[in-house]
Design a protein around this motif. Structure first.
Motif, PDB file in Angstrom:
ATOM      1  N   ASN A   1       7.018  20.412   8.230  1.00 53.96           N
ATOM      2  CA  ASN A   1       6.072  20.379   7.122  1.00 53.96           C
ATOM      3  C   ASN A   1       5.862  18.925   6.718  1.00 53.96           C
ATOM      4  OD1 ASN A   1       4.771  20.425   4.693  1.00 53.96           O
ATOM      5  ND2 ASN A   1       5.853  22.234   3.931  1.00 53.96           N
ATOM      6  N   MET A   2       4.832  18.326   7.300  1.00 47.57           N
ATOM      7  CA  MET A   2       4.614  16.896   7.119  1.00 47.57           C
ATOM      8  C   MET A   2       4.362  16.533   5.660  1.00 47.57           C
ATOM      9  SD  MET A   2       4.981  14.113   8.511  1.00 47.57           S
ATOM     10  CE  MET A   2       4.579  12.936   9.708  1.00 47.57           C
ATOM     11  N   GLN A   3       3.594  17.374   4.955  1.00 48.34           N
ATOM     12  CA  GLN A   3       3.297  17.090   3.546  1.00 48.34           C
ATOM     13  C   GLN A   3       4.584  16.958   2.739  1.00 48.34           C
ATOM     14  OE1 GLN A   3       0.273  15.947   3.123  1.00 48.34           O
ATOM     15  NE2 GLN A   3      -0.187  17.262   1.384  1.00 48.34           N
ATOM     16  N   GLN A   4       5.446  17.915   2.972  1.00 51.28           N
ATOM     17  CA  GLN A   4       6.732  17.938   2.284  1.00 51.28           C
ATOM     18  C   GLN A   4       7.524  16.659   2.591  1.00 51.28           C
ATOM     19  OE1 GLN A   4       7.227  20.897   0.810  1.00 51.28           O
ATOM     20  NE2 GLN A   4       9.408  21.084   0.404  1.00 51.28           N
ATOM     21  N   ALA A   5       7.552  16.310   3.875  1.00 46.20           N
ATOM     22  CA  ALA A   5       8.302  15.120   4.304  1.00 46.20           C
ATOM     23  C   ALA A   5       7.725  13.864   3.658  1.00 46.20           C
ATOM     24  CB  ALA A   5       8.253  15.012   5.826  1.00 46.20           C
ATOM     25  N   ILE A   6       6.409  13.819   3.563  1.00 43.22           N
ATOM     26  CA  ILE A   6       5.745  12.647   2.994  1.00 43.22           C
ATOM     27  C   ILE A   6       6.167  12.442   1.533  1.00 43.22           C
ATOM     28  CG2 ILE A   6       3.479  11.850   2.156  1.00 43.22           C
ATOM     29  CD1 ILE A   6       2.320  12.851   4.847  1.00 43.22           C
ATOM     30  N   TYR A   7       6.116  13.513   0.745  1.00 44.67           N
ATOM     31  CA  TYR A   7       6.418  13.336  -0.680  1.00 44.67           C
ATOM     32  C   TYR A   7       7.919  13.133  -0.919  1.00 44.67           C
ATOM     33  CZ  TYR A   7       1.573  13.730  -1.716  1.00 44.67           C
ATOM     34  OH  TYR A   7       0.231  13.458  -1.760  1.00 44.67           O
ATOM     35  N   GLN A   8       8.734  13.647  -0.008  1.00 42.81           N
ATOM     36  CA  GLN A   8      10.169  13.355  -0.114  1.00 42.81           C
ATOM     37  C   GLN A   8      10.404  11.865   0.166  1.00 42.81           C
ATOM     38  OE1 GLN A   8      13.013  15.723  -0.802  1.00 42.81           O
ATOM     39  NE2 GLN A   8      13.440  13.613  -1.399  1.00 42.81           N
ATOM     40  N   ALA A   9       9.792  11.393   1.245  1.00 37.24           N
ATOM     41  CA  ALA A   9       9.953   9.976   1.610  1.00 37.24           C
ATOM     42  C   ALA A   9       9.408   9.082   0.498  1.00 37.24           C
ATOM     43  CB  ALA A   9       9.222   9.695   2.921  1.00 37.24           C
TER      44      ALA A   9
ATOM     45  N   GLU B   1       0.827  -1.215   0.000  1.00 37.68           N
ATOM     46  CA  GLU B   1       0.000   0.000   0.000  1.00 37.68           C
ATOM     47  C   GLU B   1       0.859   1.261   0.000  1.00 37.68           C
ATOM     48  OE1 GLU B   1      -2.830  -0.505   3.252  1.00 37.68           O
ATOM     49  OE2 GLU B   1      -4.127  -1.640   1.932  1.00 37.68           O
ATOM     50  N   ILE B   2       1.618   1.416  -1.056  1.00 39.03           N
ATOM     51  CA  ILE B   2       2.601   2.516  -1.083  1.00 39.03           C
ATOM     52  C   ILE B   2       1.919   3.880  -0.913  1.00 39.03           C
ATOM     53  CG2 ILE B   2       2.656   2.643  -3.637  1.00 39.03           C
ATOM     54  CD1 ILE B   2       5.811   3.101  -3.187  1.00 39.03           C
ATOM     55  N   ASN B   3       0.643   3.960  -1.274  1.00 44.71           N
ATOM     56  CA  ASN B   3      -0.084   5.224  -1.125  1.00 44.71           C
ATOM     57  C   ASN B   3      -0.435   5.546   0.328  1.00 44.71           C
ATOM     58  OD1 ASN B   3      -1.766   2.906  -1.645  1.00 44.71           O
ATOM     59  ND2 ASN B   3      -3.543   4.229  -1.738  1.00 44.71           N
ATOM     60  N   ALA B   4      -0.299   4.574   1.226  1.00 48.58           N
ATOM     61  CA  ALA B   4      -0.691   4.808   2.621  1.00 48.58           C
ATOM     62  C   ALA B   4       0.185   5.864   3.282  1.00 48.58           C
ATOM     63  CB  ALA B   4      -0.628   3.512   3.402  1.00 48.58           C
ATOM     64  N   ILE B   5       1.346   6.108   2.718  1.00 46.71           N
ATOM     65  CA  ILE B   5       2.249   7.078   3.347  1.00 46.71           C
ATOM     66  C   ILE B   5       1.583   8.453   3.482  1.00 46.71           C
ATOM     67  CG2 ILE B   5       3.409   7.868   1.225  1.00 46.71           C
ATOM     68  CD1 ILE B   5       6.052   7.639   3.003  1.00 46.71           C
ATOM     69  N   ALA B   6       0.660   8.746   2.568  1.00 40.13           N
ATOM     70  CA  ALA B   6       0.004  10.052   2.607  1.00 40.13           C
ATOM     71  C   ALA B   6      -0.855  10.215   3.867  1.00 40.13           C
ATOM     72  CB  ALA B   6      -0.852  10.235   1.360  1.00 40.13           C
ATOM     73  N   LEU B   7      -1.368   9.111   4.398  1.00 43.23           N
ATOM     74  CA  LEU B   7      -2.236   9.212   5.573  1.00 43.23           C
ATOM     75  C   LEU B   7      -1.643   8.592   6.830  1.00 43.23           C
ATOM     76  CD1 LEU B   7      -5.858   8.714   4.375  1.00 43.23           C
ATOM     77  CD2 LEU B   7      -4.886  10.669   5.545  1.00 43.23           C
ATOM     78  N   ALA B   8      -0.790   7.628   6.639  1.00 38.15           N
ATOM     79  CA  ALA B   8      -0.194   6.963   7.797  1.00 38.15           C
ATOM     80  C   ALA B   8       1.318   6.985   7.630  1.00 38.15           C
ATOM     81  CB  ALA B   8      -0.714   5.529   7.895  1.00 38.15           C
TER      82      ALA B   8
ATOM     83  N   PHE C   1      10.159  18.655  -3.474  1.00 40.79           N
ATOM     84  CA  PHE C   1      11.049  17.671  -2.862  1.00 40.79           C
ATOM     85  C   PHE C   1      12.256  17.475  -3.761  1.00 40.79           C
ATOM     86  CE2 PHE C   1       7.583  15.700  -5.159  1.00 40.79           C
ATOM     87  CZ  PHE C   1       8.222  14.819  -6.017  1.00 40.79           C
ATOM     88  N   VAL C   2      13.290  16.912  -3.171  1.00 40.20           N
ATOM     89  CA  VAL C   2      14.559  16.809  -3.881  1.00 40.20           C
ATOM     90  C   VAL C   2      14.632  15.498  -4.654  1.00 40.20           C
ATOM     91  CG1 VAL C   2      17.072  16.811  -3.563  1.00 40.20           C
ATOM     92  CG2 VAL C   2      15.598  18.111  -1.992  1.00 40.20           C
TER      93      VAL C   2
END
Ligand code: BG6
Length: 482
Positions: free
Chosen positions: A210-218, A189-196, A298-299
């Protein structure tokens, strides 16, 4: 009359190491992120505390060296009982069994110079046992856990160094099990990172400004790591098949108002985004707008684009439990889901946990995924979490579960008739396991009952439910006898 499924259809069940194994501190295993998730009693649960972990909770868990209130530490003790469990799966006629490998069992700290031999040997034993019964393992490399040490030292997947560490882990297990495992999945469930973000990426809530930023970087790191794992798998195990894994969120517009339809399209894109990257090999254009409008940057590094493009997956696997509804109008009552929620759909019934049961949605989803990507599909999670009670004869008559599964299997057969290429079906939790979202066991999915309660008290004995005999018939008849 029901029709048979294609020859060689892979029937079975799906689990994850952290919800199944137990033995959290045995055989040289390091602590994993899942070992730190506390059980939260129902009355204290909020949609937030089911999916986030704070620094304080993380610290408390680190100080608790024993079992504490952390159910994923005891799981259902598959670690000691795998022979008995696999014999039961074989009795049902399983063709495939989905498990994940705990990264911390192989590399206790995530970056150890040599793998933990005892951990590797454990999965050897499991695969040998499955081979005895001709059950194919389907192995997820990362299912909602990672070595805790990588969270402490690197802040989880936000750090690019995780890519190499993960690929090294993947290469180690590909090399070790190349003669035993031919079906692989990269990230559950690779998409789960957005919520969990903690479960899926080792991101602690209050450690990121900035959690959103961290999520898309991860997530970007996970995409690259997944593609490199695909590459390694092809090099190390010729003939293997490796897929991605998506929590599929079939979403309907509440009305035919074009605004509702547009909103739904946008939601669906946010779900297809992940498979677009992993199957088509690049970030879809619509995400540029999303990133811009949400001020997310993100980088990435030179070479990442090529890695994604050159190493796309062989097939798409996904979980499907329910469907969602979106609207631009007044937001009415919401229906819950494991990690995701949507508006209530008046045409559907819900499970005891409020998840909306929608078998036809599975057929719709199968068609949509196949239309979009034209690659084989694999339903690797589907099932009903329910409270099971023994009747006066001491049996569990779980007709509600049979009914749920039957309806979904019928719709899968219809989708095959529609032209969808479907490799197999592994229902979630063929044996009762710890819930990912609530860490309880009272929400049971299994054909096999496990005698423990939410605090881990009980004998851990296994008992067959009515659905056990039903699923056996389904597999025996290759889906004809439902
Ligand atoms: C999926 C996960 O989201 O749903 C599984 O991949 C999980 O790990 C399953 O167990 C069911 O969710 P829950 O919360 O009922 O365990």
């Amino acid at each position: 009359m029901n029709k048979e499924f294609p020859k060689g259809f892979l029937w079975g069940g799906a689990t994850a190491a952290n919800q199944l194994e137990g033995g959290f501190n045995l055989g040289g295993k390091g602590l994993s992120t899942a070992d730190m998730i506390p059980f939260i009693p129902k009355h204290e649960r909020t949609s937030d505390n089911a999916v986030h972990i704070t620094s304080q909770q993380f610290k408390d868990a680190l100080n608790e060296k024993d079992y504490g209130i952390y159910p994923k530490r005891w799981g259902v003790d598959f670690y000691h009982r795998y022979k008995e469990d696999i014999a039961l799966f074989a009795e049902m006629g399983f063709k495939v069994f989905r498990i994940s490998i705990s990264w911390a069992r192989i590399f206790p700290n995530g970056d150890d110079s040599t793998p933990n031999e005892e951990g590797l040997a454990f999965y050897d034993d499991v695969f040998n046992e499955l081979a005895k019964y001709n059950i194919e393992p389907l192995v997820t490399l990362s299912h909602y856990e990672m070595p805790v040490s990588l969270v402490e030292r690197f802040n989880g997947w936000t750090d690019r160094r995780l890519i190499d560490l993960f690929v090294h882990f993947a290469e180690t297990v590909f090399t070790r099990y190349k003669n035993k495992v031919k079906y692989w999945l990269t990230f559950n469930e690779i998409n789960a990172i957005a919520l969990a973000p903690y479960n899926a990426g080792g991101l602690i809530h209050d450690r990121h400004e900035n959690m959103q930023q961290a999520i898309y970087q991860a997530l970007h790191h996970q995409f690259v790591a997944s593609a490199l794992a695909v590459k390694a798998c092809r090099n190390i195990i010729p003939g293997a098949q490796i897929g991605c894994m998506l929590a599929r969120l079939e979403t309907y517009p509440e009305t035919c108002n074009p605004l509702d339809v547009l909103k739904t399209l946008k939601e669906e894109q946010l779900n297809f985004f992940y498979t677009d990257v992993q199957v088509r090999g690049k970030y879809p254009n619509y995400m540029q707008r999303f990133f811009k409008e949400n001020q997310i940057s993100f980088v990435t590094e030179p070479g990442d684009e090529e890695i994604l493009l050159e190493n796309t997956v062989d097939f798409i696997s996904f979980s499907y439990y329910m469907s969602l509804v979106e609207s631009t109008g007044p937001q009415g009552e919401r229906a819950s889901g494991n990690l995701f929620s949507g508006l209530k759909n008046p045409y559907l019934e819900s499970s005891e946990w409020g998840w909306q049961i929608d078998a036809i949605g599975l057929r719709i989803t199968l068609n949509k995924l196949y239309d979009r990507y034209q690659v084989p599909l694999f339903v690797v999670e589907n099932g009903l979490g329910a409270i099971d009670k023994f009747n006066d004869q001491g049996e569990i008559e779980d007709d509600y579960r049979i009914d749920y599964l039957r309806k979904h299997i019928i719709q899968m057969r219809e989708a095959i008739e529609d032209g969808v290429e479907l490799m197999g079906y592994t229902s979630w939790g063929p044996i009762d396991i710890i819930s990912v979202s609530t860490s309880e066991i009272s929400k049971r999915y299994g054909f096999i009952y496990v005698d423990i309660d939410d605090s881990g008290q009980g004998t851990f004995d296994r008992r067959k439910k009515k659905s056990f005999y039903w699923y056996k018939k389904v597999i025996e008849s290759n889906g004809k006898n439902l």
